[in-house]
Design a protein around this motif. Structure first.
Motif, PDB file in Angstrom:
ATOM      1  N   VAL A  89       0.864  -1.179   0.000  1.00  0.00           N
ATOM      2  CA  VAL A  89       0.000   0.000   0.000  1.00  0.00           C
ATOM      3  C   VAL A  89       0.905   1.235   0.000  1.00  0.00           C
ATOM      4  N   GLU A  90       0.430   2.317  -0.609  1.00  0.00           N
ATOM      5  CA  GLU A  90       1.161   3.580  -0.570  1.00  0.00           C
ATOM      6  C   GLU A  90       1.143   4.112   0.860  1.00  0.00           C
ATOM      7  N   VAL A 101      -7.355  -2.167   5.348  1.00  0.00           N
ATOM      8  CA  VAL A 101      -7.553  -3.609   5.209  1.00  0.00           C
ATOM      9  C   VAL A 101      -7.328  -3.959   3.745  1.00  0.00           C
ATOM     10  N   LEU A 102      -6.393  -4.867   3.499  1.00  0.00           N
ATOM     11  CA  LEU A 102      -6.088  -5.332   2.141  1.00  0.00           C
ATOM     12  C   LEU A 102      -6.673  -6.730   1.988  1.00  0.00           C
ATOM     13  N   THR A 110      -1.308  -0.969   9.460  1.00  0.00           N
ATOM     14  CA  THR A 110      -1.665   0.123  10.364  1.00  0.00           C
ATOM     15  C   THR A 110      -0.499   1.099  10.490  1.00  0.00           C
ATOM     16  N   GLN A 111      -0.825   2.307  10.979  1.00  0.00           N
ATOM     17  CA  GLN A 111       0.188   3.313  11.296  1.00  0.00           C
ATOM     18  C   GLN A 111      -0.156   3.862  12.677  1.00  0.00           C
ATOM     19  N   PRO A 112       0.231   3.139  13.743  1.00  0.00           N
ATOM     20  CA  PRO A 112      -0.146   3.559  15.094  1.00  0.00           C
ATOM     21  C   PRO A 112       0.454   4.909  15.483  1.00  0.00           C
ATOM     22  N   ASP A 172       9.129   3.003   3.146  1.00  0.00           N
ATOM     23  CA  ASP A 172       9.901   4.165   2.737  1.00  0.00           C
ATOM     24  C   ASP A 172       8.891   5.244   2.372  1.00  0.00           C
ATOM     25  N   ALA A 173       9.338   6.315   1.759  1.00  0.00           N
ATOM     26  CA  ALA A 173       8.455   7.435   1.462  1.00  0.00           C
ATOM     27  C   ALA A 173       7.363   7.049   0.467  1.00  0.00           C
ATOM     28  N   THR A 174       7.599   5.976  -0.304  1.00  0.00           N
ATOM     29  CA  THR A 174       6.614   5.611  -1.335  1.00  0.00           C
ATOM     30  C   THR A 174       5.584   4.605  -0.860  1.00  0.00           C
ATOM     31  N   GLY A 175       5.946   3.720   0.039  1.00  0.00           N
ATOM     32  CA  GLY A 175       4.988   2.701   0.425  1.00  0.00           C
ATOM     33  C   GLY A 175       5.442   1.777   1.529  1.00  0.00           C
ATOM     34  N   VAL A 176       4.588   0.798   1.804  1.00  0.00           N
ATOM     35  CA  VAL A 176       4.839  -0.239   2.805  1.00  0.00           C
ATOM     36  C   VAL A 176       5.017  -1.539   2.041  1.00  0.00           C
TER      37      VAL A 176
END
Length: 179
Positions: A89-90, A101-102, A110-112, A172-176
Protein backbone atom coordinates in the motif's frame (compact mmCIF):
# COMPACT_ATOMS: atom_id res chain seq x y z
CA UNK A 1 1.75 -80.92 2.20
CA UNK A 2 3.77 -79.93 -0.88
CA UNK A 3 6.51 -82.22 -2.11
CA UNK A 4 9.22 -80.59 -4.30
CA UNK A 5 10.08 -83.90 -5.93
CA UNK A 6 6.68 -84.02 -7.66
CA UNK A 7 7.03 -80.60 -9.43
CA UNK A 8 8.73 -81.75 -12.56
CA UNK A 9 11.81 -83.24 -10.97
CA UNK A 10 13.10 -80.12 -9.24
CA UNK A 11 15.78 -80.98 -6.75
CA UNK A 12 15.91 -79.50 -3.25
CA UNK A 13 18.18 -76.68 -4.52
CA UNK A 14 15.53 -75.12 -6.85
CA UNK A 15 14.16 -71.71 -5.95
CA UNK A 16 10.43 -71.23 -5.59
CA UNK A 17 8.55 -68.92 -7.98
CA UNK A 18 7.93 -66.48 -5.11
CA UNK A 19 11.66 -66.28 -4.27
CA UNK A 20 12.59 -65.64 -7.91
CA UNK A 21 9.99 -62.86 -8.30
CA UNK A 22 11.08 -61.23 -5.05
CA UNK A 23 14.71 -61.29 -6.24
CA UNK A 24 13.81 -59.73 -9.60
CA UNK A 25 11.79 -56.96 -7.94
CA UNK A 26 14.61 -56.24 -5.48
CA UNK A 27 17.19 -56.07 -8.27
CA UNK A 28 15.02 -53.66 -10.27
CA UNK A 29 14.66 -51.36 -7.25
CA UNK A 30 18.42 -51.49 -6.66
CA UNK A 31 19.20 -50.64 -10.28
CA UNK A 32 16.75 -47.72 -10.27
CA UNK A 33 19.04 -45.93 -7.81
CA UNK A 34 22.22 -46.46 -9.83
CA UNK A 35 22.33 -43.08 -11.57
CA UNK A 36 25.68 -41.46 -10.93
CA UNK A 37 25.51 -38.56 -8.46
CA UNK A 38 25.54 -35.26 -10.33
CA UNK A 39 24.74 -36.92 -13.65
CA UNK A 40 22.48 -34.73 -15.75
CA UNK A 41 19.71 -36.77 -17.32
CA UNK A 42 18.06 -33.77 -18.99
CA UNK A 43 18.77 -32.90 -22.62
CA UNK A 44 20.05 -29.43 -21.70
CA UNK A 45 23.48 -28.77 -20.13
CA UNK A 46 23.74 -27.70 -16.51
CA UNK A 47 23.97 -23.92 -15.95
CA UNK A 48 27.37 -22.52 -15.08
CA UNK A 49 27.85 -21.57 -11.43
CA UNK A 50 27.37 -17.93 -10.47
CA UNK A 51 30.57 -15.92 -9.99
CA UNK A 52 31.79 -15.35 -6.47
CA UNK A 53 30.75 -12.09 -4.89
CA UNK A 54 33.32 -9.64 -3.67
CA UNK A 55 33.36 -7.51 -0.58
CA UNK A 56 34.11 -3.80 -0.25
CA UNK A 57 37.60 -3.03 -1.50
CA UNK A 58 38.00 -6.38 -3.26
CA UNK A 59 38.94 -6.23 -6.92
CA UNK A 60 36.19 -7.08 -9.39
CA UNK A 61 36.22 -10.74 -10.47
CA UNK A 62 37.75 -11.49 -13.84
CA UNK A 63 35.49 -12.75 -16.58
CA UNK A 64 36.57 -16.16 -17.80
CA UNK A 65 33.71 -17.47 -19.92
CA UNK A 66 32.52 -16.67 -23.40
CA UNK A 67 30.27 -13.69 -23.99
CA UNK A 68 30.50 -9.96 -23.48
CA UNK A 69 31.76 -8.27 -20.35
CA UNK A 70 29.23 -7.65 -17.57
CA UNK A 71 27.11 -4.56 -18.09
CA UNK A 72 27.02 -4.90 -21.88
CA UNK A 73 24.17 -6.02 -24.06
CA UNK A 74 23.90 -8.88 -26.53
CA UNK A 75 24.09 -12.67 -26.33
CA UNK A 76 25.52 -13.83 -23.02
CA UNK A 77 25.11 -10.41 -21.36
CA UNK A 78 24.23 -10.30 -17.69
CA UNK A 79 20.55 -9.89 -16.87
CA UNK A 80 19.26 -6.56 -15.62
CA UNK A 81 18.31 -6.22 -11.97
CA UNK A 82 14.68 -7.19 -11.25
CA UNK A 83 12.22 -4.32 -10.99
CA UNK A 84 11.59 -2.84 -7.57
CA UNK A 85 9.03 -4.64 -5.43
CA UNK A 86 5.47 -3.37 -5.58
CA UNK A 87 4.31 -1.88 -2.27
CA UNK A 88 1.45 -3.48 -0.37
CA UNK A 89 0.00 0.00 0.00
CA UNK A 90 1.16 3.58 -0.57
CA UNK A 91 2.39 5.10 2.68
CA UNK A 92 0.12 8.15 2.28
CA UNK A 93 -3.00 5.95 2.17
CA UNK A 94 -2.48 4.60 5.70
CA UNK A 95 -3.85 7.16 8.19
CA UNK A 96 -2.02 7.82 11.46
CA UNK A 97 -3.95 6.03 14.24
CA UNK A 98 -5.78 3.96 11.64
CA UNK A 99 -5.03 1.53 8.89
CA UNK A 100 -6.06 -0.13 5.66
CA UNK A 101 -7.55 -3.61 5.21
CA UNK A 102 -6.09 -5.33 2.14
CA UNK A 103 -8.64 -8.07 1.53
CA UNK A 104 -6.84 -9.54 -1.50
CA UNK A 105 -3.63 -9.89 0.50
CA UNK A 106 -5.51 -10.91 3.67
CA UNK A 107 -3.51 -8.25 5.52
CA UNK A 108 -4.24 -5.15 7.55
CA UNK A 109 -1.59 -2.40 7.53
CA UNK A 110 -1.66 0.12 10.36
CA UNK A 111 0.19 3.31 11.30
CA UNK A 112 -0.15 3.56 15.09
CA UNK A 113 2.29 6.53 15.18
CA UNK A 114 3.46 8.84 12.41
CA UNK A 115 6.03 6.97 10.29
CA UNK A 116 5.59 3.63 12.14
CA UNK A 117 3.89 0.96 10.02
CA UNK A 118 2.71 -2.44 11.22
CA UNK A 119 1.02 -5.28 9.37
CA UNK A 120 -1.05 -8.17 10.65
CA UNK A 121 -3.01 -11.06 9.25
CA UNK A 122 -6.48 -9.74 8.48
CA UNK A 123 -7.97 -13.11 9.48
CA UNK A 124 -9.76 -12.77 12.81
CA UNK A 125 -8.57 -15.33 15.33
CA UNK A 126 -12.13 -15.92 16.56
CA UNK A 127 -13.74 -17.64 13.56
CA UNK A 128 -11.64 -16.67 10.54
CA UNK A 129 -13.56 -13.67 9.19
CA UNK A 130 -11.58 -10.90 7.49
CA UNK A 131 -11.40 -7.80 9.69
CA UNK A 132 -13.43 -4.90 8.36
CA UNK A 133 -11.95 -1.59 9.52
CA UNK A 134 -9.25 0.27 11.45
CA UNK A 135 -9.90 3.50 13.32
CA UNK A 136 -8.80 5.21 16.53
CA UNK A 137 -6.02 2.65 17.09
CA UNK A 138 -8.37 -0.36 16.91
CA UNK A 139 -8.83 -3.06 14.25
CA UNK A 140 -12.47 -4.19 14.13
CA UNK A 141 -13.94 -7.51 12.99
CA UNK A 142 -17.48 -7.00 11.79
CA UNK A 143 -18.52 -10.65 12.12
CA UNK A 144 -18.73 -10.97 15.88
CA UNK A 145 -17.28 -7.72 17.25
CA UNK A 146 -13.72 -8.76 18.10
CA UNK A 147 -11.32 -5.82 18.47
CA UNK A 148 -7.52 -5.75 18.17
CA UNK A 149 -4.96 -3.03 18.98
CA UNK A 150 -3.47 -1.48 15.81
CA UNK A 151 -0.06 -1.07 17.49
CA UNK A 152 0.59 -4.76 18.20
CA UNK A 153 -2.41 -6.87 17.10
CA UNK A 154 -3.28 -7.84 20.68
CA UNK A 155 -6.89 -8.46 21.68
CA UNK A 156 -8.71 -5.31 22.82
CA UNK A 157 -12.11 -7.02 23.11
CA UNK A 158 -13.53 -10.50 22.53
CA UNK A 159 -14.88 -12.93 21.60
CA UNK A 160 -11.39 -13.48 20.04
CA UNK A 161 -8.86 -14.55 22.65
CA UNK A 162 -5.68 -14.67 20.51
CA UNK A 163 -3.86 -11.72 18.87
CA UNK A 164 -3.60 -11.19 15.12
CA UNK A 165 -0.40 -12.66 13.66
CA UNK A 166 2.14 -9.92 12.90
CA UNK A 167 3.65 -9.75 9.41
CA UNK A 168 7.07 -8.12 9.02
CA UNK A 169 7.03 -5.02 6.81
CA UNK A 170 9.37 -2.20 5.90
CA UNK A 171 8.47 1.22 4.58
CA UNK A 172 9.90 4.17 2.74
CA UNK A 173 8.46 7.43 1.46
CA UNK A 174 6.61 5.61 -1.34
CA UNK A 175 4.99 2.70 0.43
CA UNK A 176 4.84 -0.24 2.81
CA UNK A 177 6.49 -3.48 1.61
CA UNK A 178 6.82 -7.03 2.90
CA UNK A 179 10.14 -7.35 4.72
Amino acid sequence: MHDDTTTGGCAAGCASRRAVLAGVAGAAALLAGCQTYGENTAAEPLPEPAPATTGPGDPAPATTGPGPAPGTTGPGATAAAPPAAKPLVEAGKVPVGGGVVLEGERLVVTQPQAGVFKAFSAVCTHQGCIVTSVADGVIECGCHGSRFRAADGSVAGGPANRPLREIRVKSDATGVFRA
